[in-house]
Design an enzyme around this catalytic site. Structure first.
Site, PDB file in Angstrom:
ATOM      1  CD1 TRP A   1      38.692  41.272  36.404  1.00  0.00           C
ATOM      2  CD2 TRP A   1      39.463  41.594  38.485  1.00  0.00           C
ATOM      3  NE1 TRP A   1      39.598  42.304  36.368  1.00  0.00           N
ATOM      4  CE2 TRP A   1      40.090  42.523  37.635  1.00  0.00           C
ATOM      5  CE3 TRP A   1      39.785  41.612  39.847  1.00  0.00           C
ATOM      6  CZ2 TRP A   1      41.005  43.457  38.076  1.00  0.00           C
ATOM      7  CZ3 TRP A   1      40.715  42.540  40.291  1.00  0.00           C
ATOM      8  CH2 TRP A   1      41.305  43.449  39.420  1.00  0.00           C
ATOM      9  CG  HIS A   2      39.987  39.326  42.795  1.00  0.00           C
ATOM     10  ND1 HIS A   2      38.651  39.645  42.682  1.00  0.00           N
ATOM     11  CD2 HIS A   2      40.579  40.416  43.339  1.00  0.00           C
ATOM     12  CE1 HIS A   2      38.454  40.866  43.151  1.00  0.00           C
ATOM     13  NE2 HIS A   2      39.596  41.354  43.549  1.00  0.00           N
ATOM     14  N   GLY A   3      41.191  35.744  40.039  1.00  0.00           N
ATOM     15  CA  GLY A   3      42.049  34.617  39.705  1.00  0.00           C
ATOM     16  C   GLY A   3      41.266  33.333  39.554  1.00  0.00           C
TER      17      GLY A   3
END
Lengths: 112, 471
Positions: free
Chosen positions: B327-329
């Protein structure tokens, strides 16, 4: 799936009666005016960073004059003193390595 | 437009005055907030305002379609929800993961002997896309489960666009915010005093602690770990732990404070995470709006939580944390970070089951120290540019003998301060707000002005974007 929202806005005691709108507006307004006098340099720096235009140039000139006025009145002194202290703290080094360089070209820096 | 800037201050001052002046009509109030939110988002890139509107339309339409199905047509309701969620994921996938997966696929094809040039595009990442798509998906899941009635288009669009949480959270669920949109809010002194306190506190954490640690210690050391001493590497790892907390929690604090001044209540997002005694405890304190989202909608909702046996529960935990990392990247380092957290969470659960009854639990202080260091190791992967860079960093802690003096007394003091605030009484801010709310406006204003003046005198020149803007 139960979901109960906790918020940092929840205070433990009963709410104060009456609307807080006027109180909040007054607080923001007075704080803004205080900063306009005591922190004029930030306003000037912000205007200086705006995209160049005739209006920006005029605003920058007024902001410069305003900074001059606050400096002449001595209102800007507390911020300048605190900023200078903070810069010293930033420049301080362990083992005195940074301090030796500082001593050559500026005021003494406290080292730990 | 960053929160701790004069540009945002002026923007907010105008919004505050106009919105409260228009509070005679809740509809107009919401329309004005929506326009303000689009102007705020458009300050980054006007093109993405259309994406925001499109995303709101998708979720509003899908929720209405779910609601209009018969109760008995469960399969159809589920299918519409899945389509809606897929639409959100498609948007997220295109902007955030396309380049990463195309690159990985290209590598795989090369290994298999099919050298192909896949169409690689430079896709600009819209700010905050992970936050508003997650909001949209939870809205659909809540409507499908009957926890929430579908809202009007204006409310759904405002839910997803509302500027205080738009670019870096907290992820405010529809079930929390939509009911607040039903009536014109009232601003109480309680909300205002706590809101102002959170804004000033957030400003200090971001502009002073996070910025100073970032520029003076963390960035130079992570840029070239090999050129720094073991002490610098350890200090920068601790420094990053404090920096990311002060950066991200500052955004949340300011978002909650700004929303409070507009009359809305946002959820708690951080609760002294580095005093956690286990990783499970950590995730109840860190980015709470994301961890509770992942728990409710992914771990329990989609994967089944612990309903299918212990082994499956462990796998679900790992999958949830891996996806939480992604989700963060789109980077392997985020996946490893998520995998590390998922792995340790699994070990904690297994240990809870197999721990002999005679064996005492770890002393609290030791549990805090161990948990913190697991988190710090995770942050090294999170912050590093690549897996190799993270390994080199960890290797440097074990072996580096280079002499360098990046670590300063000020950085040490800020790291200690950043840790110390985790061990203050938990309701300290609320207690302070109770004292502030009874002050006359001029006294509170002068106090707030003086603190902002001190912060401004200490702040680093210029303001770096918040770390979580990139997500």
């Amino acid at each position: 799936m139960s979901h109960h929202m906790l918020s940092p806005l929840d205070l433990d005691e009963p709410e104060l009666e009456g609307s807080g709108l006027g109180w909040t507006f007054g607080t923001i307004l007075i704080a803004t005016l205080f900063l306009l006098f005591a922190n004029a340099v930030s306003l000037r720096d912000w205007i200086d960073d705006l995209p160049p235009s005739p209006a920006q140039a005029q605003a920058a000139e007024i902001a410069d004059q305003w900074v001059g006025i606050t400096e002449a009145m001595g209102i800007a002194v507390p911020r300048d003193v605190m900023h200078a202290q903070w810069k010293r703290a930033e420049e301080a080094r362990f083992h005195g390595s940074g301090a030796k360089e500082e001593a050559a070209d500026g005021p003494a820096v406290s080292t730990i | 437009m960053l929160f701790p800037t004069l540009s945002f201050g002026l923007f907010f001052l105008i919004v505050f005055i106009v919105v409260w002046a228009a509070s005679g009509s809740n509809e107009w109030r919401k329309i004005l907030l929506l326009v303000a939110s689009w102007a705020f988002y458009g300050a980054w890139d006007w093109r993405f305002v259309a994406l925001l509107i499109g995303s709101a339309l998708l979720n509003w339409g899908a929720a209405a379609a779910i609601w209009h199905q018969d109760e008995a047509a469960r399969g159809r309701r589920k299918a519409i929800m899945i389509l809606g969620v897929a639409g959100n994921l498609l948007v997220l996938g295109y902007f955030k993961y396309y380049g990463f997966f195309a690159e990985q696929l290209g590598d795989l094809l090369r290994i298999a002997g099919f050298a192909r040039d896949l169409p690689l595009m430079q896709v600009v990442l819209p700010v905050g896309i992970s936050f508003f798509t997650f909001q949209g998906m939870s809205y659909l899941a809540d409507v499908r489960a009957g926890r929430l009635a579908p809202a009007r288009l204006l409310d759904v669009t405002l839910l997803m666009s509302f500027f205080p949480h738009l670019v870096a959270g907290p992820i405010v669920r529809g079930s929390d915010l939509l009911p607040q949109f039903q009536e014109t809010p009232r601003l109480t002194r309680d909300m205002a005093s706590m809101g102002l306190l959170l804004i000033v506190w957030g400003l200090f954490k971001k502009a002073v602690v996070a910025s100073e640690l970032s520029t003076g210690l963390v960035d130079p050391v992570f840029f070239d770990p090999a050129a720094h001493s073991r002490l610098d590497l350890v200090a920068a790892a601790y420094g990053y732990a404090v920096q990311i907390y002060c950066d991200f929690s500052a955004y949340s604090d300011m978002a909650i404070g700004i929303a409070a001044l507009l009359g809305y209540r946002f959820p708690l997002n951080f609760n002294q995470p580095y005093r956690a005694t286990s990783l499970q405890d950590f995730w109840r304190r860190w980015h709470i709006s994301l961890s509770s989202w992942l728990r409710d909608y992914l771990y329990i909702g989609a994967l089944g939580g612990n309903r299918r046996g212990f082994a499956r529960q462990c796998v679900n935990l790992l999958v949830t944390m891996l996806l939480g990392g992604m989700w963060h990247g789109a980077k392997w380092t985020f996946l490893i970070w998520g995998g590390l957290h998922g792995g340790v969470l699994m070990v904690e659960r297994i240990w809870e089951r197999v721990r002999p009854l005679w064996m005492p639990r770890l002393p609290k202080l030791l549990a805090i120290v161990i948990t913190f260091h697991v988190v710090v190791v995770g942050w090294i992967f999170f912050r590093a540019e690549s897996f190799d860079a993270a390994i080199a960093y960890l290797g440097g802690i074990g072996a580096n003998n280079v002499a360098s003096d990046v670590l300063t007394p000020l950085a040490c003091a800020l790291i200690l301060f950043g840790m110390a605030i985790h061990f203050t009484p938990p309701q300290l801010g609320q207690r302070l707000a109770l004292k502030l709310r009874v002050l006359p406006a001029p006294a509170f204003a002068l106090l707030a002005g003086a603190v902002i003046l001190i912060i401004d005198a200490m702040r680093f020149e210029g303001v770096a974007p918040f770390i979580y803007y990139q997500f």
